[in-house]
Motif scaffolding. Structure first.
Motif, short mmCIF file in Angstrom:
data_model
loop_
_atom_site.label_atom_id
_atom_site.label_comp_id
_atom_site.label_asym_id
_atom_site.label_seq_id
_atom_site.Cartn_x
_atom_site.Cartn_y
_atom_site.Cartn_z
N UNK A 149 8.37 -3.62 2.89
CA UNK A 149 7.68 -2.91 4.06
C UNK A 149 6.19 -2.95 3.62
N UNK A 150 5.51 -3.23 4.92
CA UNK A 150 4.10 -3.47 4.91
C UNK A 150 3.30 -2.62 6.17
N UNK A 151 2.46 -1.49 6.04
CA UNK A 151 1.99 -0.82 7.32
C UNK A 151 0.83 -1.30 7.45
N UNK A 152 0.20 -2.23 6.96
CA UNK A 152 -0.87 -2.71 7.19
C UNK A 152 -2.16 -2.52 6.10
N UNK A 153 -1.60 -1.36 5.17
CA UNK A 153 -2.51 -0.66 4.13
C UNK A 153 -1.58 -0.64 2.83
N UNK A 154 -0.36 -0.25 2.90
CA UNK A 154 0.49 0.04 1.74
C UNK A 154 1.56 -1.20 1.71
N UNK A 155 1.79 -1.86 0.65
CA UNK A 155 2.86 -2.91 0.54
C UNK A 155 3.88 -2.22 -0.43
N UNK A 156 5.22 -2.33 -0.04
CA UNK A 156 6.40 -1.74 -0.84
C UNK A 156 7.20 -2.98 -1.19
N UNK A 157 7.69 -3.17 -2.37
CA UNK A 157 8.54 -4.28 -2.73
C UNK A 157 8.90 -4.53 -3.98
N UNK A 158 9.29 -5.80 -4.66
CA UNK A 158 9.67 -5.82 -5.90
C UNK A 158 9.15 -7.10 -6.36
N UNK A 166 13.78 -8.77 -15.84
CA UNK A 166 13.28 -7.58 -15.45
C UNK A 166 12.88 -7.48 -14.02
N UNK A 167 13.28 -6.47 -13.34
CA UNK A 167 12.94 -5.95 -11.77
C UNK A 167 11.93 -4.99 -11.91
N UNK A 168 10.79 -5.05 -11.33
CA UNK A 168 10.01 -4.05 -11.09
C UNK A 168 9.88 -3.58 -9.52
N UNK A 169 10.15 -2.46 -9.30
CA UNK A 169 9.93 -2.22 -7.77
C UNK A 169 8.67 -0.91 -7.67
N UNK A 170 7.90 -1.30 -6.76
CA UNK A 170 6.84 -0.31 -6.44
C UNK A 170 5.93 -0.48 -5.57
N UNK A 171 4.80 -0.11 -5.45
CA UNK A 171 3.97 -0.46 -4.17
C UNK A 171 2.52 -0.84 -4.57
N UNK A 172 1.61 -1.46 -3.45
CA UNK A 172 0.29 -1.68 -3.87
C UNK A 172 -0.51 -1.37 -2.65
N UNK A 184 4.16 -0.72 -10.67
CA UNK A 184 5.73 -0.81 -10.53
C UNK A 184 6.36 -0.26 -11.90
N UNK A 185 7.76 0.09 -11.46
CA UNK A 185 8.53 0.34 -12.78
C UNK A 185 9.75 -0.47 -12.82
N UNK A 186 10.16 -0.57 -14.16
CA UNK A 186 11.51 -1.47 -14.27
C UNK A 186 12.58 -0.72 -13.47
N UNK A 187 13.58 -1.33 -12.94
CA UNK A 187 14.60 -0.56 -12.22
C UNK A 187 15.55 -0.19 -13.28
#
Length: 202
Positions: A37-46, A56-62, A80-83
């Motif tokens: 997801x990306x709303x123009x300022x915040x990105x969520x992803x993995x 290792x999978x990290x999930x988080x945001x930027x 991000x943090x490991x799932x």
């Protein structure tokens, strides 16, 4: 850990600026990354990172803390943090763009903190991996910004593969990192054998 990288892309600075802010467009150029997801300022992803036999999978945001179009300067704070684990990754990326010889020079300063299994590689290995990844990213971005010939076939989108740290680091670094990977696997095996003995399993 502080890292610094530079690369160039074959377009004017204003076009490069717009492209780098188009997260959904540039994300496929970064190995292992996916945008949810990306709303123009915040990105969520993995981000998927492969360390030898371990993935290792990290999930988080930027979040874009700064987007100065006049100065062509951006600041991105990511975490991000490991799932499946306790490892974390945090980074502050500061990027500046400058017109140079008809193209754009991009400078990226990264302040990176990593805990967990990938942190065992240390700064030297991570810096070499970073150099290679930035090189791949720059080449991919340059290819996207270069118009294809009219008769060029359309490339099919491939499923996102995890970022392989050993492959990205190359053979010399992989040999140095192999001992770390072996130690991690060894600890997991020993822990499992002990658990089996306590529970009476053979």
């Amino acid at each position: 850990m502080e890292l610094h990288h530079e690369f160039t892309v074959p377009v004017p600075v204003d076009e490069a600026w717009r492209t780098l802010l188009d997260i959904e467009r540039v994300a496929p150029c970064m190995p292992g990354a996916s945008v949810e997801e990306y709303d123009g300022k915040t990105v969520s992803g993995a981000v998927k990172v492969k360390v030898g036999p371990i993935t290792v999978t990290y999930k988080g945001s930027a979040v874009f803390e700064e987007q100065d179009e006049t100065a062509h300067r951006m600041v991105l704070i990511a975490g991000g943090r490991e799932t499946h684990g306790q490892g974390t990754a945090r980074a502050t990326l500061t990027g500046t763009l400058e017109e140079r010889d008809g193209g754009t020079a991009v400078s990226v300063h990264t302040d990176l903190t990593v805990t967990g299994r990938p942190a065992q590689f240390g700064r030297g290995v991570m810096a070499e991996v970073g150099d290679r990844l930035v090189g791949q990213f720059a080449a991919c971005l340059s290819e996207q910004l270069t118009p294809p010939p009219p008769d060029a076939p359309v490339a099919e989108e491939e499923p996102e593969a995890p970022l392989d740290l050993l492959r990205a680091a190359g053979v010399p670094v992989a040999k140095r990192a192999a001992a770390v990977v072996a130690a991690v696997v060894g600890v997991l095996v020993v822990a499992r054998v002990r658990r089996w003995r306590r529970t009476g399993r053979k």
